[in-house]
Design an enzyme around this catalytic site. Sequence first.
Site, mmCIF file in Angstrom:
data_model
loop_
_atom_site.group_PDB
_atom_site.id
_atom_site.type_symbol
_atom_site.label_atom_id
_atom_site.label_comp_id
_atom_site.label_asym_id
_atom_site.label_seq_id
_atom_site.Cartn_x
_atom_site.Cartn_y
_atom_site.Cartn_z
ATOM 1 N N HIS A 1 42.737 -71.600 -46.410
ATOM 2 C CA HIS A 1 43.919 -71.849 -45.237
ATOM 3 C C HIS A 1 43.452 -72.968 -44.388
ATOM 4 O O HIS A 1 44.266 -73.847 -44.282
ATOM 5 C CB HIS A 1 44.045 -70.575 -44.527
ATOM 6 N N GLU B 1 47.219 -61.433 -42.526
ATOM 7 C CA GLU B 1 46.208 -61.414 -42.126
ATOM 8 C C GLU B 1 45.915 -60.030 -42.112
ATOM 9 O O GLU B 1 46.443 -59.043 -42.173
ATOM 10 C CB GLU B 1 46.029 -61.904 -40.700
ATOM 11 N N ASP C 1 41.769 -63.755 -32.662
ATOM 12 C CA ASP C 1 41.966 -64.313 -34.213
ATOM 13 C C ASP C 1 41.123 -65.260 -34.656
ATOM 14 O O ASP C 1 41.105 -66.412 -33.974
ATOM 15 C CB ASP C 1 43.504 -64.828 -34.020
ATOM 16 N N LYS D 1 52.078 -68.786 -30.705
ATOM 17 C CA LYS D 1 51.464 -67.569 -31.540
ATOM 18 C C LYS D 1 51.711 -66.205 -30.434
ATOM 19 O O LYS D 1 51.401 -65.331 -31.145
ATOM 20 C CB LYS D 1 49.898 -67.896 -31.705
ATOM 21 N N THR E 1 44.706 -66.146 -41.440
ATOM 22 C CA THR E 1 45.620 -66.332 -42.697
ATOM 23 C C THR E 1 44.632 -66.395 -43.971
ATOM 24 O O THR E 1 43.744 -67.236 -44.041
ATOM 25 C CB THR E 1 46.463 -67.573 -42.729
ATOM 26 N N TYR F 1 48.889 -77.904 -29.796
ATOM 27 C CA TYR F 1 47.437 -77.346 -30.072
ATOM 28 C C TYR F 1 46.474 -77.884 -29.575
ATOM 29 O O TYR F 1 45.368 -77.596 -29.414
ATOM 30 C CB TYR F 1 47.367 -77.018 -31.569
ATOM 31 N N TYR G 1 39.534 -67.325 -38.514
ATOM 32 C CA TYR G 1 40.167 -68.745 -39.136
ATOM 33 C C TYR G 1 39.118 -68.450 -40.223
ATOM 34 O O TYR G 1 38.543 -69.327 -40.709
ATOM 35 C CB TYR G 1 40.005 -69.619 -38.558
HETATM 36 CA CA CA Z 1 46.648 -66.810 -37.194
#
Ligand code: CA
Length: 439
Positions: free
Chosen positions: A144, A214, A137, A266, A372, A257, A139
């Site tokens: 965002h 996404e 994933d 997630k 996102t 995180y 970014y």
């Molecule tokens: Ca994500």
Amino acid sequence: MAIDATHDPALTSWVASAQAAGADFPIQNLPFGRFRRAGSAEPWRIGVAIGDQVLDLAAAARAGGWSAEVAALLVPLAAGDLNAFMAQGPAPRRALRSALQAALRTGSARQAALAPCLVAQAEVEFSLPCSVHDYTDFYTSVHHATAVGRLFRPDNPLLPNYKWVPIGYHGRASSLVVSGTPIRRPNGQFRLPGAPEGSAPDFGPCRRLDYELELGAYVGRANALGEPVSIGQADEHLFGLGLLNDWSARDLQAWEYQPLGPFLSKNFGSVLSPWIVTMEALEPFRVPFTRPEGDPQPLPYLDSAENRAGGALDIQLQVRIQTAQMRAAGEPAVALMQSNFRDSYWTLAQLIAHHTVNGCNLNPGDLLGSGTLSGPQPGQGGSLLELTGGGKQPITLPNGETRTFVQDGDSIELHAWCEREGVVRIGFGACVGAILPAP
Ligand code: CA
């Protein structure tokens, strides 16, 4: 890649619903999915969407009448193995696209033979379109990254590496599910706002459950371990795109995180749309990749004339919500926001080049999430975290209900489509996911 005869806006299909106003699946689209008749124990097989129907490629292969080349391409598809077809790269994909389009176009002599190979989409169930063994994933929305960074680190919203390196992390493929699969609200650790420093965290059902809008890019042709894919070759390794809702537990995420990034916040479920729209279908919607004035240009391995000229994609994106109360009242889902993939800070070719520059190998069916996709304007946040200012400003829905985060029984729908003057509109179908109470 280029615009060719398969993009001709004058082309129509003998499947009349392909010409319906606002149809997602005209003959210029032809996305791939894996399906069977709903409630049956039939084997999964690959189909192509046309109008409100699915062309069953197993039945189409049996119907015969294909060239030897196309008949060979249909063998893995008839067996339900999209990955084997994806692995072959773009040339066979274009050959099949052209052959299917010739067979489905108005006036085709194949109509009588292929009409029995259609199944109404309303009567099928889907699995994931292919086997996804690895999921990364990214970014890629700077809007965002800035908005979320501001919530987590008010003094330092955008970290200094962002404009140089496509940020990503390795996600979990086992919990990817197809549209329509409900997800249970996760339990986990979190720290309540105002909890004293050093106190024990709380544990229980997530209180700040969110979606993420996404796109998911599917890898086609593999690269060998140790052999990077240059940005010039990257398009040959891309198969197509679907929609991805990366359900996110914000309270779990905030607590866990640092320092290694998201984990249990997630990996409890991410939803994919059933159809993969091919790179060929998206070709008319390529737009230039640009950087804002004053921002650094990409390093040479992330830059090419082709990427600058047409590396970005003009894809409209929308999130809708239908609450349990709306469903009970027979009210349709309502839009929460809209954005466009063209505002992404990185292109798909840059993601492939970056992911492999260290020698990492990508395999057919691997999934690269965009991250996102928030737009530049207020109200274009691709998550509730952004739309509600971190849960501080509730959204009021048309029926008077309010939301800061997702509640049990809420259904979130992602939609995407491409439209441009002189080109037939194509759509992605919906990516739908509802939330069930915590176990
Ligand atoms: Ca994500």
